[in-house]
Design an enzyme around this catalytic site. Sequence first.
Site, short mmCIF file in Angstrom:
data_model
loop_
_atom_site.label_atom_id
_atom_site.label_comp_id
_atom_site.label_asym_id
_atom_site.label_seq_id
_atom_site.Cartn_x
_atom_site.Cartn_y
_atom_site.Cartn_z
CB CYS A 1 -0.90 0.03 1.24
SG CYS A 1 -2.07 -1.32 1.31
C1 BEZ Z 1 0.56 -4.66 1.87
O1 BEZ Z 1 0.14 -3.56 1.58
O2 BEZ Z 1 1.74 -4.93 1.81
C2 BEZ Z 1 -0.41 -5.74 2.32
C3 BEZ Z 1 -1.61 -5.39 2.90
C4 BEZ Z 1 -2.48 -6.38 3.31
C5 BEZ Z 1 -2.15 -7.72 3.14
C6 BEZ Z 1 -0.94 -8.04 2.52
C7 BEZ Z 1 -0.07 -7.06 2.12
#
Ligand code: BEZ
Length: 212
Positions: free
Chosen positions: A45
């Site tokens: 994200c």
């Molecule tokens: C991420 O943004 O890295 C992420 C968010 C939720 C689950 C897995 C990865």
Amino acid sequence: MTLRLGDTAPDFQAETTSGPIGFHDWLGDGWGVLFSHPRDFTPVCTTELGYVARLEPEFEQRGVKAIGLSIDPVTSHQGWLADIKETQGHAVNFPIIADPDRKVADLYGMIHPAHDEVYTVRTVFVIDPRKKIRLFITYPQTTGRNFDEILRVIDSLQLTDGHRVATPVVPAVTDEEARAKFPRGWRALKPYLRLTPQPGRPEPEEARAATR
Ligand code: BEZ
């Protein structure tokens, strides 16, 4: 509710990092891109949001407003945005919706319980000036989106809306209409496959040989 292409994007009121908004009012009469993030302070994200922040001038050039969403509260978003600026080198200047009660996430089908019962998956909605949904894509939480591809789709949608081409010229346009619409001509590889220089762009070498 299942949303489909051509449906009106549901309106909602929400708290965001830029203050409270009514979604339709906020969109105004331009294009919008609404996209969800599973949660704040997560690696994919963070890099994704940094990249969208970097692309902001590209969105602006196309008359498109970007707006993100995560179910974490505004106070959490604010701390996360500071991290994004620090680590990604680009400040996020568009709003991020705080959706702790998952009102917007449920409205747009952003929670996929068989994948994760609590946090959203990664969705992207492209909304046109009539508030119609023109594209949606859903990615799993662990895979980042390609926002250059989203820009390409927006270019295609805006070109198609403005000039009745589906790159190439749509078959419903008669040769007579095409002569009026595309004064630079076209090259017909087949009766249904007519290539014309992109309206508003300099003429490429290949298309100069177009038949009129
Ligand atoms: C991420 O943004 O890295 C992420 C968010 C939720 C689950 C897995 C990865």
